[in-house]
Design a protein around this motif. Structure first.
Motif, PDB file in Angstrom:
ATOM      1  N   HIS A  50       0.830  -1.202   0.000  1.00  0.00           N
ATOM      2  CA  HIS A  50       0.000   0.000   0.000  1.00  0.00           C
ATOM      3  C   HIS A  50       0.868   1.257   0.000  1.00  0.00           C
ATOM      4  CE1 HIS A  50      -3.058   2.897   1.255  1.00  0.00           C
ATOM      5  NE2 HIS A  50      -2.305   3.202   2.300  1.00  0.00           N
ATOM      6  N   PHE A  51       1.823   1.311   0.901  1.00  0.00           N
ATOM      7  CA  PHE A  51       2.603   2.536   1.067  1.00  0.00           C
ATOM      8  C   PHE A  51       3.664   2.685  -0.016  1.00  0.00           C
ATOM      9  CE2 PHE A  51       3.002   5.972   4.080  1.00  0.00           C
ATOM     10  CZ  PHE A  51       4.216   6.525   3.738  1.00  0.00           C
ATOM     11  N   TRP A  52       4.258   1.583  -0.455  1.00  0.00           N
ATOM     12  CA  TRP A  52       5.262   1.690  -1.521  1.00  0.00           C
ATOM     13  C   TRP A  52       4.640   2.144  -2.831  1.00  0.00           C
ATOM     14  CZ3 TRP A  52       7.912  -3.487   0.104  1.00  0.00           C
ATOM     15  CH2 TRP A  52       8.878  -3.214   1.094  1.00  0.00           C
ATOM     16  N   ALA A  53       3.389   1.752  -3.085  1.00  0.00           N
ATOM     17  CA  ALA A  53       2.707   2.248  -4.287  1.00  0.00           C
ATOM     18  C   ALA A  53       2.562   3.765  -4.223  1.00  0.00           C
ATOM     19  CB  ALA A  53       1.335   1.581  -4.424  1.00  0.00           C
ATOM     20  N   PHE A  63      -6.136  -8.305  -5.862  1.00  0.00           N
ATOM     21  CA  PHE A  63      -5.030  -7.476  -5.382  1.00  0.00           C
ATOM     22  C   PHE A  63      -3.713  -7.921  -6.030  1.00  0.00           C
ATOM     23  CE2 PHE A  63      -2.819  -5.807  -1.270  1.00  0.00           C
ATOM     24  CZ  PHE A  63      -2.410  -4.678  -1.955  1.00  0.00           C
ATOM     25  N   LEU A  64      -3.506  -9.232  -6.086  1.00  0.00           N
ATOM     26  CA  LEU A  64      -2.275  -9.763  -6.678  1.00  0.00           C
ATOM     27  C   LEU A  64      -2.204  -9.426  -8.169  1.00  0.00           C
ATOM     28  CD1 LEU A  64       0.261 -11.413  -5.997  1.00  0.00           C
ATOM     29  CD2 LEU A  64      -0.990 -13.463  -6.707  1.00  0.00           C
ATOM     30  N   PRO A  83       6.630  -1.017 -14.223  1.00  0.00           N
ATOM     31  CA  PRO A  83       6.903  -0.342 -12.941  1.00  0.00           C
ATOM     32  C   PRO A  83       7.102   1.167 -13.050  1.00  0.00           C
ATOM     33  CG  PRO A  83       8.831  -1.549 -13.712  1.00  0.00           C
ATOM     34  CD  PRO A  83       7.708  -1.936 -14.609  1.00  0.00           C
ATOM     35  N   HIS A  84       7.378   1.670 -14.248  1.00  0.00           N
ATOM     36  CA  HIS A  84       7.618   3.107 -14.384  1.00  0.00           C
ATOM     37  C   HIS A  84       6.345   3.892 -14.693  1.00  0.00           C
ATOM     38  CE1 HIS A  84      11.885   2.338 -14.132  1.00  0.00           C
ATOM     39  NE2 HIS A  84      11.800   1.475 -15.137  1.00  0.00           N
ATOM     40  N   GLU A  85       5.227   3.201 -14.821  1.00  0.00           N
ATOM     41  CA  GLU A  85       3.958   3.869 -15.106  1.00  0.00           C
ATOM     42  C   GLU A  85       3.325   4.367 -13.803  1.00  0.00           C
ATOM     43  OE1 GLU A  85       2.351   4.647 -17.808  1.00  0.00           O
ATOM     44  OE2 GLU A  85       3.692   3.732 -19.290  1.00  0.00           O
ATOM     45  N   ARG A  86       3.294   5.669 -13.635  1.00  0.00           N
ATOM     46  CA  ARG A  86       2.728   6.238 -12.407  1.00  0.00           C
ATOM     47  C   ARG A  86       1.239   5.900 -12.271  1.00  0.00           C
ATOM     48  NH1 ARG A  86       7.009   6.192 -11.247  1.00  0.00           N
ATOM     49  NH2 ARG A  86       8.488   7.792 -10.634  1.00  0.00           N
ATOM     50  N   LYS A  87       0.542   5.808 -13.381  1.00  0.00           N
ATOM     51  CA  LYS A  87      -0.889   5.518 -13.305  1.00  0.00           C
ATOM     52  C   LYS A  87      -1.136   4.117 -12.744  1.00  0.00           C
ATOM     53  CE  LYS A  87      -1.402   3.882 -18.090  1.00  0.00           C
ATOM     54  NZ  LYS A  87      -2.136   4.077 -19.366  1.00  0.00           N
ATOM     55  N   GLU A  88      -0.214   3.171 -12.994  1.00  0.00           N
ATOM     56  CA  GLU A  88      -0.360   1.832 -12.434  1.00  0.00           C
ATOM     57  C   GLU A  88      -0.081   1.830 -10.937  1.00  0.00           C
ATOM     58  OE1 GLU A  88      -1.629  -0.769 -13.616  1.00  0.00           O
ATOM     59  OE2 GLU A  88      -1.848  -0.118 -15.691  1.00  0.00           O
ATOM     60  N   ALA A  89       0.886   2.639 -10.508  1.00  0.00           N
ATOM     61  CA  ALA A  89       1.152   2.765  -9.072  1.00  0.00           C
ATOM     62  C   ALA A  89      -0.054   3.372  -8.367  1.00  0.00           C
ATOM     63  CB  ALA A  89       2.390   3.622  -8.838  1.00  0.00           C
ATOM     64  N   ARG A  90      -0.645   4.381  -8.993  1.00  0.00           N
ATOM     65  CA  ARG A  90      -1.840   5.019  -8.417  1.00  0.00           C
ATOM     66  C   ARG A  90      -3.001   4.029  -8.362  1.00  0.00           C
ATOM     67  NH1 ARG A  90      -3.187  10.214  -7.719  1.00  0.00           N
ATOM     68  NH2 ARG A  90      -1.351  10.865  -8.933  1.00  0.00           N
ATOM     69  N   LEU A 110      -2.829   0.778  -8.161  1.00  0.00           N
ATOM     70  CA  LEU A 110      -2.601  -0.222  -7.116  1.00  0.00           C
ATOM     71  C   LEU A 110      -2.813   0.373  -5.730  1.00  0.00           C
ATOM     72  CD1 LEU A 110      -1.757  -3.134  -6.495  1.00  0.00           C
ATOM     73  CD2 LEU A 110       0.595  -2.307  -6.265  1.00  0.00           C
ATOM     74  N   PHE A 111      -2.418   1.624  -5.552  1.00  0.00           N
ATOM     75  CA  PHE A 111      -2.639   2.295  -4.269  1.00  0.00           C
ATOM     76  C   PHE A 111      -4.129   2.331  -3.938  1.00  0.00           C
ATOM     77  CE2 PHE A 111      -3.503   6.348  -2.026  1.00  0.00           C
ATOM     78  CZ  PHE A 111      -2.846   6.074  -0.841  1.00  0.00           C
ATOM     79  N   LYS A 112      -4.947   2.724  -4.903  1.00  0.00           N
ATOM     80  CA  LYS A 112      -6.403   2.761  -4.694  1.00  0.00           C
ATOM     81  C   LYS A 112      -6.948   1.352  -4.487  1.00  0.00           C
ATOM     82  CE  LYS A 112      -7.218   6.988  -7.356  1.00  0.00           C
ATOM     83  NZ  LYS A 112      -7.870   7.576  -8.550  1.00  0.00           N
ATOM     84  N   ARG A 113      -6.424   0.398  -5.262  1.00  0.00           N
ATOM     85  CA  ARG A 113      -6.892  -0.982  -5.144  1.00  0.00           C
ATOM     86  C   ARG A 113      -6.590  -1.526  -3.755  1.00  0.00           C
ATOM     87  NH1 ARG A 113      -6.484  -5.628  -9.703  1.00  0.00           N
ATOM     88  NH2 ARG A 113      -6.768  -3.755 -10.978  1.00  0.00           N
ATOM     89  N   SER A 114      -5.450  -1.172  -3.187  1.00  0.00           N
ATOM     90  CA  SER A 114      -5.075  -1.671  -1.859  1.00  0.00           C
ATOM     91  C   SER A 114      -6.066  -1.184  -0.798  1.00  0.00           C
ATOM     92  CB  SER A 114      -3.655  -1.217  -1.505  1.00  0.00           C
ATOM     93  OG  SER A 114      -3.583   0.186  -1.285  1.00  0.00           O
ATOM     94  N   ILE A 115      -6.545   0.048  -0.937  1.00  0.00           N
ATOM     95  CA  ILE A 115      -7.516   0.595   0.015  1.00  0.00           C
ATOM     96  C   ILE A 115      -8.828  -0.169  -0.061  1.00  0.00           C
ATOM     97  CG2 ILE A 115      -8.870   2.630   0.627  1.00  0.00           C
ATOM     98  CD1 ILE A 115      -6.510   4.336  -0.379  1.00  0.00           C
ATOM     99  N   PHE A 116      -9.334  -0.330  -1.277  1.00  0.00           N
ATOM    100  CA  PHE A 116     -10.595  -1.060  -1.447  1.00  0.00           C
ATOM    101  C   PHE A 116     -10.454  -2.520  -1.028  1.00  0.00           C
ATOM    102  CE2 PHE A 116     -11.587   2.471  -4.409  1.00  0.00           C
ATOM    103  CZ  PHE A 116     -12.806   2.837  -3.862  1.00  0.00           C
ATOM    104  N   TYR A 117      -9.292  -3.081  -1.277  1.00  0.00           N
ATOM    105  CA  TYR A 117      -9.052  -4.472  -0.888  1.00  0.00           C
ATOM    106  C   TYR A 117      -9.227  -4.662   0.612  1.00  0.00           C
ATOM    107  CZ  TYR A 117      -6.389  -8.585   0.518  1.00  0.00           C
ATOM    108  OH  TYR A 117      -5.997  -9.757   1.117  1.00  0.00           O
TER     109      TYR A 117
END
Length: 304
Positions: free
Chosen positions: A193-196, A261-262, A272-279, A281-288
């Motif tokens: 969550h936090f690394w994303a 989540f996985l 890994p360099h796509e900021r939109k994918e990090a964002r 995953l961050f949102k997905r982790s919250i909903f998860y």
């Protein structure tokens, strides 16, 4: 005729509301929602779906006060870092709207209130756990780990995993394997969550000199760590079923949510360099995490 303050009875209201808003902002209310959900979920499970409403409200109040205290201390200690980061430079302390002494007194008052509320209306064990959480977050994470190691959020994540222990202890007065599994879920969920988030604002951390994992090892290795932590999280969530804590409804939901989540972590691993994918995953982790604890509650209602 010269206008006086009495001629403008509402002149002081905006200033008071602005001050109250600043103190409220110091408590970081948006990040407390998940902490309250995990606390309430633990209480619900520990009571087998029959938690006393008054105890629930009192424990959530005590937990909110404890988290608020820890967050204010965090804002106080990190005011030099916050001033250097675009995301945080307008917070009340670095912006000069609240002075350090005022923030210190506010944090101490919140912590004391949390202990009193939990000790009087829940039990002493729950109160001590809440104070331990404050101490761990402030001393171990904020003062020590955050500025010294890339593993700061891994070890420091234990502070965020304490709320379900507080909830469990408030109901039972003790901790068992099921409570520690809830702790383990939050503990392992925190790094992905936090690394994303850290991948999204890597340059801010770089400017502030904070050794977050993406700053030190780069996005590719960070995405790899995120994937492995997410993978390690899944069996811990499923362990609540063989322990007898949760039933088949939760087992199905946890399996599906874990796969979802996985899959998000795997997508980030590929780009890994796509900021939109990090964002994403961050949102997905919250909903998860929210949905996982909702599944616990539904399971407790229907199968107990």
């Amino acid at each position: 005729m010269q206008e006086t303050v009495l001629d403008r009875p509402h002149a002081g209201a905006p200033r008071l509301s602005a001050v109250l808003k600043d103190y409220y902002e110091l408590t970081k209310p948006r990040i407390q929602v998940l902490l309250l959900i995990t606390t309430a979920g633990a209480m619900w499970i520990a009571s087998k779906g029959h938690v006393e409403p008054v105890l629930l409200l009192v424990t959530l109040l005590g937990g909110t006060l404890a988290a608020s205290s820890a967050n204010v201390f965090n804002c106080l200690i990190d005011r030099d870092i916050d001033l250097l980061m675009e995301r945080t430079r307008r917070r009340p302390i670095p912006a000069g709207r609240i002075q350090p002494l005022q923030a210190t007194l506010f944090a101490l008052a919140l912590g004391a209130a949390s202990f009193v509320v939990l000790a009087l209306f829940a039990n002493l064990f729950a109160a001590l756990l809440a104070i331990t959480g404050i101490g761990f977050y402030v001393v171990v994470y904020t003062l020590w780990l955050k500025r010294t190691t890339t593993q700061n959020i891994v070890i420091g994540g234990a502070a965020g995993a304490i709320p379900p222990l507080v909830g469990w202890a408030a109901v039972t007065g003790s901790l068992d394997w099921s409570a520690w599994m809830l702790f383990g879920i939050i503990f392992l969920w925190t790094p992905p969550h936090f690394w994303a988030l850290a991948m999204m604002i890597r340059e801010d951390y770089r400017k502030a000199g904070v050794p977050m994992l993406p700053v030190v090892v780069g996005d590719e290795k960070t995405a790899r760590w995120i994937f492995w932590y997410t993978l390690a999280l899944l069996p811990v969530t499923l362990a609540l079923y063989p322990l007898g804590t949760m039933g088949w409804i939760y087992l199905v939901a946890a399996s599906g949510l874990g796969a979802w989540f996985l899959a998000g972590a795997a997508r980030l691993l590929r780009v890994p360099h796509e900021r939109k994918e990090a964002r994403a995953l961050f949102k997905r982790s919250i909903f998860y995490l929210m949905l996982l604890f909702v599944a616990m509650g539904i399971d407790s209602i229907l199968l107990r």
